[in-house]
Write a protein that holds these residues in place. Structure first.
Motif: not given
Length: 74
Positions: A23-33
């Motif tokens: 989740l943190a990776d998706a938020i940080e990169t601006g991608k859907p989770f």
């Protein structure tokens, strides 16, 4: 349209950490989770709103990290 539902799923510490990292990776990169909860696959858009909720009742406390979106926002 999917039926309404409200559920909780308990995960092991390792599973929870893995999901939080993704989740943190998706938020940080601006991608859907993408996540599967109790057999249902969910796609949380990068535009989801985030909040943290703290509840206290007697000696019990709860902290919730919440993501909120509308299905048509995908």
């Amino acid at each position: 349209m999917p039926a309404d539902r409200d559920l909780e799923k308990t995960y092991s510490r390792a599973q929870f950490v893995q999901k939080l990292r993704r989740l943190a990776d998706a938020i940080e990169t601006g991608k859907p989770f993408n996540i599967q909860v109790a057999g249902e696959r969910l796609r949380i858009p990068a535009t989801a709103d985030f909040n943290i909720e703290h509840e206290r009742e007697g000696t019990s406390e709860e902290l919730e990290f919440q993501l909120r979106w509308t299905r048509d926002a995908e």
